[in-house]
Motif scaffolding. Structure first.
Motif, PDB file in Angstrom:
ATOM      1  N   GLY A  26       0.811  -1.221   0.000  1.00 25.41           N
ATOM      2  CA  GLY A  26       0.000   0.000   0.000  1.00 25.41           C
ATOM      3  C   GLY A  26       0.838   1.262   0.000  1.00 25.41           C
ATOM      4  O   GLY A  26       2.068   1.215  -0.034  1.00 25.41           O
ATOM      5  N   ARG A  27       0.178   2.390   0.043  1.00 24.54           N
ATOM      6  CA  ARG A  27       0.848   3.693   0.060  1.00 24.54           C
ATOM      7  C   ARG A  27       0.547   4.416   1.363  1.00 24.54           C
ATOM      8  O   ARG A  27      -0.535   4.277   1.922  1.00 24.54           O
ATOM      9  N   ASP A  28       1.517   5.202   1.841  1.00 22.21           N
ATOM     10  CA  ASP A  28       1.278   6.010   3.031  1.00 22.21           C
ATOM     11  C   ASP A  28       0.642   7.341   2.623  1.00 22.21           C
ATOM     12  O   ASP A  28       0.361   7.571   1.442  1.00 22.21           O
ATOM     13  N   ASP A  29       0.420   8.232   3.572  1.00 25.43           N
ATOM     14  CA  ASP A  29      -0.241   9.509   3.301  1.00 25.43           C
ATOM     15  C   ASP A  29       0.546  10.383   2.319  1.00 25.43           C
ATOM     16  O   ASP A  29      -0.029  11.207   1.619  1.00 25.43           O
ATOM     17  N   ALA A  30       1.861  10.199   2.272  1.00 22.73           N
ATOM     18  CA  ALA A  30       2.700  10.985   1.360  1.00 22.73           C
ATOM     19  C   ALA A  30       2.817  10.337  -0.019  1.00 22.73           C
ATOM     20  O   ALA A  30       3.492  10.856  -0.896  1.00 22.73           O
ATOM     21  N   GLY A  31       2.195   9.172  -0.200  1.00 18.61           N
ATOM     22  CA  GLY A  31       2.238   8.493  -1.491  1.00 18.61           C
ATOM     23  C   GLY A  31       3.373   7.508  -1.647  1.00 18.61           C
ATOM     24  O   GLY A  31       3.532   6.897  -2.701  1.00 18.61           O
ATOM     25  N   GLY A  32       4.180   7.339  -0.608  1.00 20.24           N
ATOM     26  CA  GLY A  32       5.299   6.398  -0.665  1.00 20.24           C
ATOM     27  C   GLY A  32       4.921   5.020  -0.148  1.00 20.24           C
ATOM     28  O   GLY A  32       3.885   4.841   0.485  1.00 20.24           O
ATOM     29  N   ARG A  33       5.760   4.067  -0.437  1.00 18.83           N
ATOM     30  CA  ARG A  33       5.554   2.713   0.084  1.00 18.83           C
ATOM     31  C   ARG A  33       6.107   2.664   1.502  1.00 18.83           C
ATOM     32  O   ARG A  33       7.260   3.019   1.739  1.00 18.83           O
ATOM     33  N   PRO A  34       5.300   2.220   2.466  1.00 20.55           N
ATOM     34  CA  PRO A  34       5.780   2.142   3.855  1.00 20.55           C
ATOM     35  C   PRO A  34       6.910   1.116   4.012  1.00 20.55           C
ATOM     36  O   PRO A  34       6.779  -0.025   3.599  1.00 20.55           O
ATOM     37  N   TRP A  35       8.024   1.575   4.589  1.00 18.35           N
ATOM     38  CA  TRP A  35       9.142   0.693   4.893  1.00 18.35           C
ATOM     39  C   TRP A  35       8.788  -0.080   6.151  1.00 18.35           C
ATOM     40  O   TRP A  35       8.265   0.482   7.114  1.00 18.35           O
ATOM     41  N   LEU A  36       9.060  -1.392   6.152  1.00 13.69           N
ATOM     42  CA  LEU A  36       8.673  -2.236   7.278  1.00 13.69           C
ATOM     43  C   LEU A  36       9.848  -2.758   8.083  1.00 13.69           C
ATOM     44  O   LEU A  36       9.796  -2.806   9.308  1.00 13.69           O
ATOM     45  N   ARG A  37      10.893  -3.193   7.390  1.00 17.40           N
ATOM     46  CA  ARG A  37      11.959  -3.910   8.091  1.00 17.40           C
ATOM     47  C   ARG A  37      13.181  -4.030   7.207  1.00 17.40           C
ATOM     48  O   ARG A  37      13.085  -4.019   5.992  1.00 17.40           O
ATOM     49  N   ARG A  38      14.343  -4.221   7.826  1.00 18.36           N
ATOM     50  CA  ARG A  38      15.613  -4.478   7.144  1.00 18.36           C
ATOM     51  C   ARG A  38      16.121  -5.842   7.569  1.00 18.36           C
ATOM     52  O   ARG A  38      16.081  -6.177   8.747  1.00 18.36           O
ATOM     53  N   GLU A  39      16.588  -6.608   6.621  1.00 17.21           N
ATOM     54  CA  GLU A  39      17.165  -7.918   6.909  1.00 17.21           C
ATOM     55  C   GLU A  39      18.509  -8.046   6.194  1.00 17.21           C
ATOM     56  O   GLU A  39      18.775  -7.337   5.220  1.00 17.21           O
ATOM     57  N   ASP A  40      19.334  -8.965   6.668  1.00 15.85           N
ATOM     58  CA  ASP A  40      20.656  -9.173   6.074  1.00 15.85           C
ATOM     59  C   ASP A  40      20.657 -10.167   4.922  1.00 15.85           C
ATOM     60  O   ASP A  40      21.646 -10.257   4.199  1.00 15.85           O
ATOM     61  N   SER A  41      19.565 -10.919   4.758  1.00 15.99           N
ATOM     62  CA  SER A  41      19.513 -11.873   3.649  1.00 15.99           C
ATOM     63  C   SER A  41      18.138 -11.821   2.985  1.00 15.99           C
ATOM     64  O   SER A  41      17.141 -11.459   3.614  1.00 15.99           O
ATOM     65  N   LEU A  42      18.111 -12.178   1.720  1.00 19.41           N
ATOM     66  CA  LEU A  42      16.852 -12.215   0.987  1.00 19.41           C
ATOM     67  C   LEU A  42      15.908 -13.238   1.609  1.00 19.41           C
ATOM     68  O   LEU A  42      14.718 -12.970   1.771  1.00 19.41           O
ATOM     69  N   ASN A  43      16.428 -14.393   1.977  1.00 20.26           N
ATOM     70  CA  ASN A  43      15.593 -15.421   2.600  1.00 20.26           C
ATOM     71  C   ASN A  43      14.934 -14.914   3.876  1.00 20.26           C
ATOM     72  O   ASN A  43      13.747 -15.157   4.109  1.00 20.26           O
ATOM     73  N   SER A  44      15.681 -14.208   4.704  1.00 17.94           N
ATOM     74  CA  SER A  44      15.118 -13.681   5.950  1.00 17.94           C
ATOM     75  C   SER A  44      14.046 -12.633   5.677  1.00 17.94           C
ATOM     76  O   SER A  44      13.016 -12.600   6.347  1.00 17.94           O
ATOM     77  N   ALA A  45      14.274 -11.787   4.690  1.00 20.84           N
ATOM     78  CA  ALA A  45      13.296 -10.751   4.362  1.00 20.84           C
ATOM     79  C   ALA A  45      12.000 -11.364   3.855  1.00 20.84           C
ATOM     80  O   ALA A  45      10.907 -10.985   4.286  1.00 20.84           O
ATOM     81  N   VAL A  46      12.103 -12.328   2.956  1.00 21.11           N
ATOM     82  CA  VAL A  46      10.899 -12.975   2.417  1.00 21.11           C
ATOM     83  C   VAL A  46      10.188 -13.766   3.514  1.00 21.11           C
ATOM     84  O   VAL A  46       8.962 -13.722   3.627  1.00 21.11           O
TER      85      VAL A  46
END
Length: 58
Positions: A26-46
């Motif tokens: 979704g989009r936030d009030d400013a029209g951007g995509r809300p950032w949720l989290r940072r992970e060190d690997s693609l597997n962890s992020a997914v």
């Protein structure tokens, strides 16, 4: 069946390597995509996105 994805995982270069950032579909009030989290690997992020599917769908 869900018509839209939960969100996106984008790779970003950071000091010493790559970080994977999770964004909500979704989009936030400013029209951007809300950032949720940072992970060190693609597997962890997914995995984090899948584990939080119910929260992201709400």
């Amino acid at each position: 069946m869900r018509s839209a994805p939960l969100g996106y995982v984008l790779s970003r270069p950071e000091l010493g390597g790559i970080a994977y950032h999770c964004y909500a579909h979704g989009r936030d009030d400013a029209g951007g995509r809300p950032w949720l989290r940072r992970e060190d690997s693609l597997n962890s992020a997914v995995a984090w996105m899948i584990q939080h599917e119910a929260e992201l769908s709400a």
